[in-house]
Design an enzyme around this catalytic site. Structure first.
Site, PDB file in Angstrom:
ATOM      1  N   ASP A 132       8.343 -13.626 -32.341  1.00  0.00           N
ATOM      2  CA  ASP A 132       7.519 -14.292 -31.332  1.00  0.00           C
ATOM      3  C   ASP A 132       8.300 -14.356 -30.016  1.00  0.00           C
ATOM      4  O   ASP A 132       9.495 -14.649 -29.998  1.00  0.00           O
ATOM      5  CB  ASP A 132       7.158 -15.709 -31.813  1.00  0.00           C
ATOM      6  CG  ASP A 132       6.010 -16.303 -31.030  1.00  0.00           C
ATOM      7  OD1 ASP A 132       4.940 -16.541 -31.612  1.00  0.00           O
ATOM      8  OD2 ASP A 132       6.179 -16.532 -29.801  1.00  0.00           O
ATOM      9  N   ASN A 140      -3.277 -20.027 -37.135  1.00  0.00           N
ATOM     10  CA  ASN A 140      -4.163 -20.791 -36.252  1.00  0.00           C
ATOM     11  C   ASN A 140      -5.477 -20.036 -36.102  1.00  0.00           C
ATOM     12  O   ASN A 140      -5.476 -18.823 -35.862  1.00  0.00           O
ATOM     13  CB  ASN A 140      -3.501 -20.981 -34.883  1.00  0.00           C
ATOM     14  CG  ASN A 140      -2.244 -21.837 -34.967  1.00  0.00           C
ATOM     15  OD1 ASN A 140      -2.187 -22.793 -35.744  1.00  0.00           O
ATOM     16  ND2 ASN A 140      -1.239 -21.497 -34.181  1.00  0.00           N
ATOM     17  N   GLY A 200      -5.889 -23.947 -32.371  1.00  0.00           N
ATOM     18  CA  GLY A 200      -4.726 -23.625 -31.548  1.00  0.00           C
ATOM     19  C   GLY A 200      -4.476 -22.140 -31.377  1.00  0.00           C
ATOM     20  O   GLY A 200      -3.406 -21.735 -30.922  1.00  0.00           O
ATOM     21  N   GLN A 201      -5.467 -21.320 -31.728  1.00  0.00           N
ATOM     22  CA  GLN A 201      -5.280 -19.871 -31.602  1.00  0.00           C
ATOM     23  C   GLN A 201      -5.352 -19.457 -30.135  1.00  0.00           C
ATOM     24  O   GLN A 201      -6.266 -19.873 -29.411  1.00  0.00           O
ATOM     25  CB  GLN A 201      -6.362 -19.126 -32.408  1.00  0.00           C
ATOM     26  CG  GLN A 201      -6.140 -17.621 -32.448  1.00  0.00           C
ATOM     27  CD  GLN A 201      -7.131 -16.895 -33.353  1.00  0.00           C
ATOM     28  OE1 GLN A 201      -8.080 -17.499 -33.860  1.00  0.00           O
ATOM     29  NE2 GLN A 201      -6.908 -15.616 -33.553  1.00  0.00           N
ATOM     30  N   HIS A 251      -2.987 -13.313 -37.062  1.00  0.00           N
ATOM     31  CA  HIS A 251      -1.528 -13.288 -37.222  1.00  0.00           C
ATOM     32  C   HIS A 251      -1.068 -14.457 -38.063  1.00  0.00           C
ATOM     33  O   HIS A 251      -1.629 -15.547 -37.996  1.00  0.00           O
ATOM     34  CB  HIS A 251      -0.809 -13.289 -35.872  1.00  0.00           C
ATOM     35  CG  HIS A 251      -1.255 -14.348 -34.908  1.00  0.00           C
ATOM     36  ND1 HIS A 251      -2.438 -14.246 -34.193  1.00  0.00           N
ATOM     37  CD2 HIS A 251      -0.708 -15.524 -34.557  1.00  0.00           C
ATOM     38  CE1 HIS A 251      -2.581 -15.308 -33.431  1.00  0.00           C
ATOM     39  NE2 HIS A 251      -1.553 -16.116 -33.633  1.00  0.00           N
ATOM     40  N   HIS A 307       2.117 -16.827 -38.580  1.00  0.00           N
ATOM     41  CA  HIS A 307       3.435 -17.260 -38.084  1.00  0.00           C
ATOM     42  C   HIS A 307       4.344 -17.470 -39.294  1.00  0.00           C
ATOM     43  O   HIS A 307       3.949 -18.131 -40.266  1.00  0.00           O
ATOM     44  CB  HIS A 307       3.323 -18.596 -37.342  1.00  0.00           C
ATOM     45  CG  HIS A 307       2.508 -18.572 -36.087  1.00  0.00           C
ATOM     46  ND1 HIS A 307       3.073 -18.525 -34.829  1.00  0.00           N
ATOM     47  CD2 HIS A 307       1.160 -18.619 -35.894  1.00  0.00           C
ATOM     48  CE1 HIS A 307       2.110 -18.546 -33.918  1.00  0.00           C
ATOM     49  NE2 HIS A 307       0.937 -18.606 -34.533  1.00  0.00           N
TER      50      HIS A 307
HETATM   51  P1  5GP Z   1      -1.404 -18.484 -31.687  1.00  0.00           P
HETATM   52  O1  5GP Z   1      -1.263 -19.601 -30.687  1.00  0.00           O
HETATM   53  O2  5GP Z   1      -2.552 -17.573 -31.327  1.00  0.00           O
HETATM   54  O3  5GP Z   1      -1.416 -18.926 -33.108  1.00  0.00           O
HETATM   55  O4  5GP Z   1      -0.055 -17.648 -31.560  1.00  0.00           O
HETATM   56  C1  5GP Z   1       0.143 -16.643 -30.630  1.00  0.00           C
HETATM   57  C2  5GP Z   1       1.624 -16.422 -30.561  1.00  0.00           C
HETATM   58  O5  5GP Z   1       1.853 -15.190 -29.915  1.00  0.00           O
HETATM   59  C3  5GP Z   1       2.385 -17.489 -29.765  1.00  0.00           C
HETATM   60  O6  5GP Z   1       3.347 -18.102 -30.590  1.00  0.00           O
HETATM   61  C4  5GP Z   1       2.995 -16.693 -28.620  1.00  0.00           C
HETATM   62  O7  5GP Z   1       4.285 -17.149 -28.272  1.00  0.00           O
HETATM   63  C5  5GP Z   1       3.012 -15.284 -29.141  1.00  0.00           C
HETATM   64  N1  5GP Z   1       2.914 -14.251 -28.127  1.00  0.00           N
HETATM   65  C6  5GP Z   1       2.033 -14.226 -27.092  1.00  0.00           C
HETATM   66  N2  5GP Z   1       2.199 -13.121 -26.356  1.00  0.00           N
HETATM   67  C7  5GP Z   1       3.222 -12.423 -26.959  1.00  0.00           C
HETATM   68  C8  5GP Z   1       3.867 -11.186 -26.643  1.00  0.00           C
HETATM   69  O8  5GP Z   1       3.545 -10.495 -25.685  1.00  0.00           O
HETATM   70  N3  5GP Z   1       4.863 -10.801 -27.477  1.00  0.00           N
HETATM   71  C9  5GP Z   1       5.248 -11.537 -28.564  1.00  0.00           C
HETATM   72  N4  5GP Z   1       6.249 -11.052 -29.309  1.00  0.00           N
HETATM   73  N5  5GP Z   1       4.661 -12.708 -28.876  1.00  0.00           N
HETATM   74  C10 5GP Z   1       3.663 -13.146 -28.074  1.00  0.00           C
END
Ligand code: 5GP
Length: 111
Positions: free
Chosen positions: A28, A84, A90-91, A97, A99
């Protein structure tokens, strides 16, 4: 197109830790724990809500890869997996994906 599709397509860089025909795992960009990796299907599924009945093998494959990747990352004292889903979940990136987080004690509930 999501940022994760661009990572799959190698249009933007990522620190990749695992890849096979069905999935990709990478660190991340904004880690919330000493180890914070995202495991994604290569198929562009929006979220858990976007899975269909014929995604069973792919979804099972992802789940089975989690402990393998956690072991590879040295998460021997446990880890947390989070998916999420949707706005209130919180997505922020709308490509499914998982985590995988570890390397410190994680609080519960997450808030
Ligand atoms: P969500 O909030 O959708 O569950 O998680 C999205 C995750 O993607 C976040 O933890 C964020 O830091 C990560 N993320 C967003 N953009 C990028 C990116 O360009 N590269 C990487 N490696 N992670 C990303």
């Amino acid at each position: 197109m999501t940022i994760f599709q661009k990572i799959i397509d190698r249009e933007i860089p990522a620190d990749i830790v695992y890849e096979d025909d069905l999935c990709l795992a990478f660190h991340d960009v904004s880690p919330q724990a000493p180890t914070h990796v995202l495991l994604i299907p290569k198929k562009p599924v929006v979220s858990l809500d976007g899975l269909s009945a014929d995604d069973g093998a792919m979804a099972g494959h992802l789940l089975l890869k989690v402990p393998e990747i956690a072991k590879q990352l040295g998460l021997t004292n446990g880890y947390r997996t989070i998916i999420n889903t949707g706005e209130e979940g919180g997505q922020t990136v709308f490509h499914l994906h998982i985590h995988i987080m570890g390397g410190r004690s994680l609080n519960w509930p997450p808030g």
